[in-house]
Write a protein that holds these residues in place. Structure first.
Motif, mmCIF file in Angstrom:
data_model
loop_
_atom_site.group_PDB
_atom_site.id
_atom_site.type_symbol
_atom_site.label_atom_id
_atom_site.label_comp_id
_atom_site.label_asym_id
_atom_site.label_seq_id
_atom_site.Cartn_x
_atom_site.Cartn_y
_atom_site.Cartn_z
ATOM 1 N N PRO A 280 1.054 12.111 7.571
ATOM 2 C CA PRO A 280 1.003 12.923 8.784
ATOM 3 C C PRO A 280 2.411 13.040 9.353
ATOM 4 O O PRO A 280 3.244 12.177 9.103
ATOM 5 N N PRO B 114 4.442 9.096 12.831
ATOM 6 C CA PRO B 114 3.834 7.803 12.501
ATOM 7 C C PRO B 114 2.937 7.274 13.606
ATOM 8 O O PRO B 114 3.120 6.179 14.094
ATOM 9 N N LEU B 115 1.982 8.067 14.028
ATOM 10 C CA LEU B 115 1.035 7.580 15.023
ATOM 11 C C LEU B 115 -0.279 8.311 14.814
ATOM 12 O O LEU B 115 -0.311 9.386 14.216
ATOM 13 N N VAL C 87 0.832 -1.195 0.000
ATOM 14 C CA VAL C 87 0.000 0.000 0.000
ATOM 15 C C VAL C 87 0.869 1.249 0.000
ATOM 16 O O VAL C 87 1.832 1.345 0.746
ATOM 17 N N HIS D 105 -7.708 -4.759 8.245
ATOM 18 C CA HIS D 105 -6.264 -4.580 8.094
ATOM 19 C C HIS D 105 -5.632 -4.259 9.446
ATOM 20 O O HIS D 105 -4.597 -4.807 9.811
ATOM 21 N N LEU E 186 0.891 5.306 0.699
ATOM 22 C CA LEU E 186 0.070 6.239 1.446
ATOM 23 C C LEU E 186 -0.203 7.470 0.630
ATOM 24 O O LEU E 186 0.660 7.988 -0.075
ATOM 25 N N GLN E 187 -1.439 7.932 0.793
ATOM 26 C CA GLN E 187 -1.811 9.149 0.092
ATOM 27 C C GLN E 187 -1.391 10.367 0.880
ATOM 28 O O GLN E 187 -0.973 11.355 0.331
ATOM 29 N N THR F 233 -4.654 6.093 7.080
ATOM 30 C CA THR F 233 -5.384 6.708 5.986
ATOM 31 C C THR F 233 -4.982 6.035 4.686
ATOM 32 O O THR F 233 -3.900 6.243 4.184
ATOM 33 N N ARG F 234 -5.836 5.206 4.227
ATOM 34 C CA ARG F 234 -5.542 4.538 2.961
ATOM 35 C C ARG F 234 -6.728 4.770 2.036
ATOM 36 O O ARG F 234 -7.870 4.529 2.422
ATOM 37 N N SER F 235 -6.433 5.228 0.867
ATOM 38 C CA SER F 235 -7.534 5.455 -0.061
ATOM 39 C C SER F 235 -7.950 4.124 -0.672
ATOM 40 O O SER F 235 -7.183 3.170 -0.700
ATOM 41 N N GLU G 6 -9.987 1.968 0.365
ATOM 42 C CA GLU G 6 -10.364 0.896 1.268
ATOM 43 C C GLU G 6 -11.607 1.327 2.012
ATOM 44 O O GLU G 6 -11.685 2.456 2.482
ATOM 45 N N LEU H 200 -10.515 -1.743 9.044
ATOM 46 C CA LEU H 200 -10.600 -2.403 10.344
ATOM 47 C C LEU H 200 -9.909 -3.749 10.284
ATOM 48 O O LEU H 200 -9.079 -4.084 11.125
ATOM 49 N N HIS I 177 2.189 0.918 13.875
ATOM 50 C CA HIS I 177 1.295 1.943 14.400
ATOM 51 C C HIS I 177 1.097 3.043 13.364
ATOM 52 O O HIS I 177 0.736 4.137 13.706
ATOM 53 N N GLY I 178 1.377 2.720 12.160
ATOM 54 C CA GLY I 178 1.446 3.722 11.116
ATOM 55 C C GLY I 178 0.125 4.377 10.813
ATOM 56 O O GLY I 178 -0.915 3.993 11.359
ATOM 57 N N PRO I 179 0.147 5.384 9.962
ATOM 58 C CA PRO I 179 -1.081 6.082 9.597
ATOM 59 C C PRO I 179 -2.043 5.106 8.929
ATOM 60 O O PRO I 179 -1.622 4.223 8.195
#
Lengths: 346, 163
Positions: free
Chosen positions: A32, A35-36, A26, B25, A28-29, B13-15, B17, B23, B9-11
């Motif tokens: 932030p 990374p939390l 994946v 994931h 990322l778009q 925000t995935r487009s 999905e 959830l 613990h990454g972001p």
């Protein structure tokens, strides 16, 4: 970090399906800053302010304590180390249960997470209950952070003597409604509301069978102490004798008895409430109630959130929320880890 | 460490999905996370260590403690124990051990500010009794007051009755 940075480039604002297909992972778009998740970031920012808040309180306590010419020993102020240690244990347990609630929620075991959450709520309530019990023990010994409730005097000097005299005068004019049941008279029922009773005289007149052996000894002592404080020829040492009779301070070597060995007049007759002498006691009371009070407020806030969470379904969707309140709760535990030795063992 | 942190613990925000996929994931990634953290055994170990350390603080009270007449040694020991306990809680219960490098950005400055804050209190508050007015000194409790009270307890007119 680098992987994320690389993914931000013009033209990647829309359509990621191609990327995914190409690299097999994946992209990322949106990047932030950290990374939390936002909630966790805010919680950590809040906790860093909390670190400074409690550092100021704990720091002031340490600096006040070691700058003071004298500081009371834990037993002088009726602190019990086993109770403090028990509360430490309770908080550590609650930290574990909140971690287990988080793990259960991560595994999507909502009912298990609910059990751990309820247990956390229970342990936190137990902590506050024990704290409340400790507070009431302080209050019953006249240890309050400030006048007029506080009955702590710093030194056994003439000011202390006059305070004892003032209290004794007050007892000679006790309103009828405030007479303790042991000293109540059948005639009191007919008395008007404005009438007063000389409690000391009534104690002297009380038949011996209405008093325990300890109380009979205490009655004799009280009479002798009245003579001392009313005497025109007072020595400095006399006031120390009075203070020692009203509420003795356990001696240095006696710290294994749990502070119950010494029994003063205030313990023999709860209604006496005579002023007491605890050198350094006022500063101690101010810091003790301020620090443990603020900690207790934090515990109460945590319990409020746990209570709300217990009404939720604690599945994997709630992992973020549980993690955040968990962070807060561990921090509260952390503060207690420092408070306990500083307050109870130093 | 950094890479691990960003993935677990990454972001989120995935487009492309749906919420459910996200959830799913997150469950999977958290599940993997869980294995990486060592699971419940580690928490139990930390718990036992915390209980053991709390008991160790009490060691300063036991007759076996060699520095009973030097309270400073006991205080230092208890603070060392507390710091160890605090580190255990922060690292494992608060998961800081597994976090990415942002943890240093938030914790180190806060810890330094906390330390400076306490140190800055020393001149005004800690040394407040170096110079006091005569009146204040008159009403201030001193070590001698405690001695007088002890003397009253052991040698006063009620001493024979009391003991």
């Amino acid at each position: 970090m680098h992987a994320h940075a690389a993914s931000i480039s013009p033209g990647h604002d829309d359509g990621h399906a191609g990327d995914d297909g190409h690299h097999g992972h994946v992209t990322l778009q949106y990047q932030p800053g950290l990374p939390l998740s936002r909630g966790k970031l805010i919680m950590w920012l809040f906790l860093s302010t909390e670190i400074m808040f409690f550092a100021a309180l704990l720091g002031s306590y340490v600096v006040l304590r070691f700058g003071a010419p004298i500081w009371p020993k834990p037993h002088h102020v009726h602190l019990s180390e086993p109770i403090g240690a028990f509360n430490t244990f309770v908080l550590i347990c609650s930290s574990v249960t909140v971690v287990l609630a988080l793990e259960a929620a991560r595994a999507n075991k909502a009912s298990l997470a609910k059990i751990w959450m309820l247990l956390t709520l229970l342990l936190g309530t137990l902590f506050l209950g024990v704290k409340g019990y400790e507070y009431s023990a302080k209050f019953s010994h006249g240890i309050y952070p400030a006048m007029p409730h506080s009955r702590i005097y710093e030194r056994p000097d003439l000011y202390y003597g006059s305070a004892v005299r003032a209290r004794l005068d007050e007892l000679r004019k006790t309103p009828v409604g405030q007479v303790p049941s042991a000293l109540r008279d059948p005639a009191d029922a007919e008395a008007k509301s404005g009438d007063t009773v000389d409690l000391l005289q009534r104690l002297d007149a009380a038949p011996a069978d209405r008093l325990s052996a300890d109380q009979q000894t205490a009655r004799t002592r009280l009479q002798q102490i009245q003579k001392i404080v009313m005497s025109a020829d007072q020595q400095a040492f006399d006031m120390a004798v009075v203070a020692d009779q009203v509420m003795p301070l356990p001696a240095e070597g006696a710290d294994h008895g749990g502070g119950h060995g010494a029994h003063g007049l205030n313990d023999a007759f709860r209604w006496l409430r005579l002023p007491t002498v605890i050198p350094g006691g006022n500063m101690w009371a101010s810091t003790y109630f301020l620090l443990t009070g603020f900690h207790a407020i934090h515990v109460a806030v945590g319990l409020l959130v746990f209570g709300i969470m217990c009404t939720w379904t604690l599945n994997a969707k709630r992992v973020g929320a549980i993690e955040n309140i968990g962070l807060y709760w561990h921090f509260v535990d952390l503060v207690w880890i420092f408070l306990f030795p500083l307050m109870y063992l130093f | 460490m950094s890479d691990h942190g960003t993935h677990s613990h990454g972001p989120v925000t995935r487009s492309g999905e749906s919420a459910d996929e996200t959830l799913q994931h997150s469950i999977e990634s958290e599940h993997g996370d869980h294995h990486a953290h060592g699971g419940l055994g580690k928490y139990l170990l930390v718990f036992l260590a915390l209980c053991g350390l709390t008991t160790m603080s009490f060691f300063t009270y036991s007759p076996a403690w060699p520095w009973r007449d030097q309270p400073q040694v006991g205080w230092t020991f208890m603070m060392a124990v507390s710091c160890t306990k605090a580190m255990l809680v922060i690292l494992f219960f608060m998961h800081v051990w597994w976090e990415a490098n942002w943890k240093y950005v938030l914790t180190i400055p806060a810890a330094m500010m906390a330390l400076f804050l306490a140190i800055m209190l020393i001149p005004d508050v800690g040394m407040r009794n170096r110079m006091v007015s005569q009146e204040r000194a008159l009403h201030m409790a001193r070590g001698a007051d405690l001695k007088v009270l002890e003397k009253a307890s052991t040698e006063g007119p009620f001493a024979v009755q009391a003991h």
